[in-house]
Write a protein that holds these residues in place. Structure first.
Motif, PDB file in Angstrom:
ATOM      1  N   ALA A  52       0.794  -1.233   0.000  1.00  0.00           N
ATOM      2  CA  ALA A  52       0.000   0.000   0.000  1.00  0.00           C
ATOM      3  C   ALA A  52       0.819   1.272   0.000  1.00  0.00           C
ATOM      4  O   ALA A  52       0.254   2.371  -0.034  1.00  0.00           O
ATOM      5  CB  ALA A  52      -0.930   0.001   1.219  1.00  0.00           C
ATOM      6  N   TYR A  56      -1.630   4.870  -1.303  1.00  0.00           N
ATOM      7  CA  TYR A  56      -2.289   5.693  -0.288  1.00  0.00           C
ATOM      8  C   TYR A  56      -1.301   6.725   0.225  1.00  0.00           C
ATOM      9  O   TYR A  56      -0.116   6.445   0.411  1.00  0.00           O
ATOM     10  CB  TYR A  56      -2.781   4.824   0.869  1.00  0.00           C
ATOM     11  CG  TYR A  56      -3.835   3.823   0.472  1.00  0.00           C
ATOM     12  CD1 TYR A  56      -5.190   4.116   0.575  1.00  0.00           C
ATOM     13  CD2 TYR A  56      -3.471   2.566  -0.008  1.00  0.00           C
ATOM     14  CE1 TYR A  56      -6.165   3.187   0.208  1.00  0.00           C
ATOM     15  CE2 TYR A  56      -4.425   1.634  -0.381  1.00  0.00           C
ATOM     16  CZ  TYR A  56      -5.767   1.945  -0.276  1.00  0.00           C
ATOM     17  OH  TYR A  56      -6.717   1.036  -0.641  1.00  0.00           O
ATOM     18  N   LEU A 247      -6.948  -5.577  -0.886  1.00  0.00           N
ATOM     19  CA  LEU A 247      -5.984  -4.479  -0.820  1.00  0.00           C
ATOM     20  C   LEU A 247      -5.183  -4.379  -2.110  1.00  0.00           C
ATOM     21  O   LEU A 247      -4.993  -3.279  -2.646  1.00  0.00           O
ATOM     22  CB  LEU A 247      -5.043  -4.680   0.373  1.00  0.00           C
ATOM     23  CG  LEU A 247      -3.934  -3.638   0.506  1.00  0.00           C
ATOM     24  CD1 LEU A 247      -4.515  -2.256   0.761  1.00  0.00           C
ATOM     25  CD2 LEU A 247      -2.942  -4.019   1.614  1.00  0.00           C
ATOM     26  N   CYS A 251      -5.053  -1.172  -4.662  1.00  0.00           N
ATOM     27  CA  CYS A 251      -3.781  -0.530  -5.007  1.00  0.00           C
ATOM     28  C   CYS A 251      -3.553  -0.498  -6.514  1.00  0.00           C
ATOM     29  O   CYS A 251      -3.082   0.505  -7.072  1.00  0.00           O
ATOM     30  CB  CYS A 251      -2.623  -1.239  -4.310  1.00  0.00           C
ATOM     31  SG  CYS A 251      -2.615  -1.025  -2.516  1.00  0.00           S
ATOM     32  N   HIS A 261      -4.794   7.497  -3.063  1.00  0.00           N
ATOM     33  CA  HIS A 261      -5.964   7.737  -2.204  1.00  0.00           C
ATOM     34  C   HIS A 261      -5.485   8.441  -0.934  1.00  0.00           C
ATOM     35  O   HIS A 261      -4.719   7.886  -0.156  1.00  0.00           O
ATOM     36  CB  HIS A 261      -6.628   6.405  -1.860  1.00  0.00           C
ATOM     37  CG  HIS A 261      -7.901   6.537  -1.103  1.00  0.00           C
ATOM     38  ND1 HIS A 261      -9.091   5.977  -1.524  1.00  0.00           N
ATOM     39  CD2 HIS A 261      -8.202   7.176   0.064  1.00  0.00           C
ATOM     40  CE1 HIS A 261     -10.042   6.253  -0.658  1.00  0.00           C
ATOM     41  NE2 HIS A 261      -9.530   6.986   0.316  1.00  0.00           N
ATOM     42  N   VAL A 263      -5.540   9.660   2.768  1.00  0.00           N
ATOM     43  CA  VAL A 263      -6.116   9.132   4.011  1.00  0.00           C
ATOM     44  C   VAL A 263      -6.336  10.306   4.972  1.00  0.00           C
ATOM     45  O   VAL A 263      -5.360  10.879   5.480  1.00  0.00           O
ATOM     46  CB  VAL A 263      -5.190   8.081   4.656  1.00  0.00           C
ATOM     47  CG1 VAL A 263      -5.822   7.525   5.928  1.00  0.00           C
ATOM     48  CG2 VAL A 263      -4.890   6.957   3.675  1.00  0.00           C
ATOM     49  N   VAL A 312      -5.580   2.083   6.633  1.00  0.00           N
ATOM     50  CA  VAL A 312      -5.749   1.414   5.334  1.00  0.00           C
ATOM     51  C   VAL A 312      -5.997  -0.077   5.537  1.00  0.00           C
ATOM     52  O   VAL A 312      -6.851  -0.673   4.870  1.00  0.00           O
ATOM     53  CB  VAL A 312      -4.512   1.649   4.444  1.00  0.00           C
ATOM     54  CG1 VAL A 312      -4.545   0.751   3.211  1.00  0.00           C
ATOM     55  CG2 VAL A 312      -4.436   3.110   4.026  1.00  0.00           C
ATOM     56  N   PRO A 316      -9.534  -0.563   3.386  1.00  0.00           N
ATOM     57  CA  PRO A 316      -8.814  -0.077   2.203  1.00  0.00           C
ATOM     58  C   PRO A 316      -9.684   0.735   1.249  1.00  0.00           C
ATOM     59  O   PRO A 316      -9.160   1.436   0.381  1.00  0.00           O
ATOM     60  CB  PRO A 316      -8.312  -1.361   1.537  1.00  0.00           C
ATOM     61  CG  PRO A 316      -9.250  -2.423   2.005  1.00  0.00           C
ATOM     62  CD  PRO A 316      -9.655  -2.035   3.395  1.00  0.00           C
ATOM     63  N   PRO A 319     -10.428   4.546   4.015  1.00  0.00           N
ATOM     64  CA  PRO A 319      -9.632   4.634   5.250  1.00  0.00           C
ATOM     65  C   PRO A 319      -9.715   6.018   5.886  1.00  0.00           C
ATOM     66  O   PRO A 319      -9.771   7.034   5.192  1.00  0.00           O
ATOM     67  CB  PRO A 319      -8.208   4.327   4.775  1.00  0.00           C
ATOM     68  CG  PRO A 319      -8.194   4.763   3.337  1.00  0.00           C
ATOM     69  CD  PRO A 319      -9.564   4.463   2.807  1.00  0.00           C
TER      70      PRO A 319
END
Length: 471
Positions: A52, A56, A247, A251, A261, A263, A312, A316, A319
């Protein structure tokens, strides 16, 4: 994991966070021949970050991590590599592209790392490296060869290049075959292994000054080795495989749109991190020396990236960092930082094995503390009030205080031989004098080997010259 899936498993340790990070750690823990909670937790963090880290972001930073786990030989560090291999193999049927996230098991040069990242469709990878602590030392050394020095520069940059919009610039070497183009927000996560004795004996201020060690999550375990787990969970539970596959899919979706993304933090988490950021700056500004100042640097960003990673893993798809995530991450980072600073303050790090000057300084430190501080502190070391009142100390007192320090423990003569040599050096220098056994028995009722400073003021002045005015 459902109750049925955990029926043959060990109880889930309280230190594991909720969500995928904790679930991966739990599988590593249950699959290990000798389960260790600290090792498993470090592996869970590295695994999720290795997938990840690029997809993220939090506050503009990616979530990749540099993780170093220190444990004695035979403590089960290999459980992480084995557990992650089992998990990736099991998830392959649902998401074959998971294989792309596994990086090389050895990093030997900057060009090699450049080329590996450049060839990936999505530049994200997890590398599991043995003796990473010694590798840190080799890179930070003033005499580091070109490969190690170049690799250190690359690792310094990569830690903060996984955020959206970051670019790892093109490389240009005299050998044109080594050259690469720019890499957009690459994410490298490292899980490194090491043995405490070899790592701490190699640790010095240069490793902090280089900036690489302050970026590392340092997990050290002192857990006693358990009995062998005869009911190992060799196959990951279906729910865990589904979670990993979800996940990976998210991704890859973010990679396809070339958008990370973000968070966000909920209101409480935001307030927690605002206060924590101020705390980190205060600790850095108030540090006693450069080494501790360097270790407090980047504290808030390390904790923020870790908290976002937990978020996350928990969700996911949407988050959000909660207050619990923030507290879990900040507490862990502060505990690790204080533990490492404590090692420096107690003289438990550095090139100390067989260092006679360091050994003498440690003996002198113990003597001055014995002279200056109240008797109650030293009763546990076998001192008596008559001995302490007259500034008379025993070899046993010194051995109890010093044998566990690397300066003595790692000496080729062993701790006993090293201490005897240090005492003899002080006797030869005229700093201390030995009390005859008959006198010690008559005046103090002991047959132990006893000593006394020859000149207390001189002794203390000499110590301050050796170890600084803060003694």
């Amino acid at each position: 994991m459902s109750a049925n899936e955990r029926s043959a498993a060990l109880p889930r340790p309280d230190t594991f966070p909720p969500g995928l990070v904790g679930d991966v750690a739990e599988f590593i823990y249950n699959a290990a021949p000798y389960p260790n909670t600290t090792i498993a937790l470090a592996g869970g963090i590295a695994f999720v970050a290795g997938i990840a880290g690029r997809a993220y972001n939090v506050d503009g930073a990616g979530l990749n991590q540099y993780v170093l786990t220190l444990a004695p030989t035979g403590a089960g560090k290999e459980a992480v590599a084995e557990g992650i291999a089992r998990l990736m193999s099991a998830a392959y049927s649902k998401t074959p592209r998971i294989a792309e996230f596994r990086g090389p098991g050895e990093l030997v040069s900057a060009p090699g790392l450049f080329k590996w990242l450049h060839k990936l469709a999505t530049p994200v990878m997890l590398s599991i490296i043995g003796e990473f602590g010694l590798m840190l030392k080799a890179m930070a050394s003033p005499s580091a060869n070109a490969n190690m020095a170049g690799l250190q520069r690359v690792l310094l940059h990569l830690w903060s290049k996984s955020g959206q919009g970051s670019v790892f610039d093109a490389s240009a070497y005299s050998d044109s075959e080594k050259n690469t183009g720019p890499i957009k927000n690459p994410s490298l996560t490292i899980f490194g292994e090491g043995v405490p004795e070899s790592f701490y004996s190699a640790l010095d201020v240069g490793m902090i000054a280089s900036g690489l060690l302050p970026r590392v999550l340092l997990f050290e375990t002192a857990e006693p080795k358990p009995y062998r787990n005869r009911n190992r969970m060799l196959e990951p539970p279906p729910a865990l495989i589904e979670g990993v596959a979800a996940l990976v899919a998210q991704c890859l979706n973010h990679a396809a749109t070339d958008r990370a993304h973000g968070v966000p933090l909920d209101t409480q988490a935001g307030a927690t991190f605002e206060a924590f950021s101020r705390f980190a700056v205060d600790m850095e500004n108030g540090a006693a020396n450069d080494q501790t100042r360097g270790l407090w640097a980047r504290l808030d960003l390390k904790a923020l990236k870790l908290a976002a990673l937990i978020a996350v893993g928990r969700d996911p798809f949407n988050p959000r960092v909660t207050h619990d995530d923030a507290m879990w991450a900040t507490n862990l980072i502060v505990d690790q930082t204080k533990a490492l600073i404590g090692k420096f303050e107690r003289g438990e790090v550095g090139e100390e094995a067989g260092n006679e000057e360091k050994q003498q300084a440690e003996v002198l430190r113990c003597i001055v503390e014995y002279i200056e501080e109240p008797f109650a502190r030293f009763e546990v070391y076998g001192a008596t009030e008559p001995l302490h009142k007259r500034h008379v100390f025993t070899q046993s007192y010194l051995s109890r205080r010093l044998y566990t320090l690397p300066a003595f423990k790692l000496d080729r003569l062993g701790p006993t031989g090293a201490l005897k040599r240090a005492i003899q050096n002080l006797l030869d220098a005229g700093d201390i004098a030995e009390i005859y056994k008959a006198q010690a028995l008559k005046e103090f009722g002991t047959t132990a080997r006893c000593f006394q400073p020859v000149a207390t003021k001189f002794l203390m002045d000499r110590l301050r010259k050796k170890v600084g005015p803060g003694v």
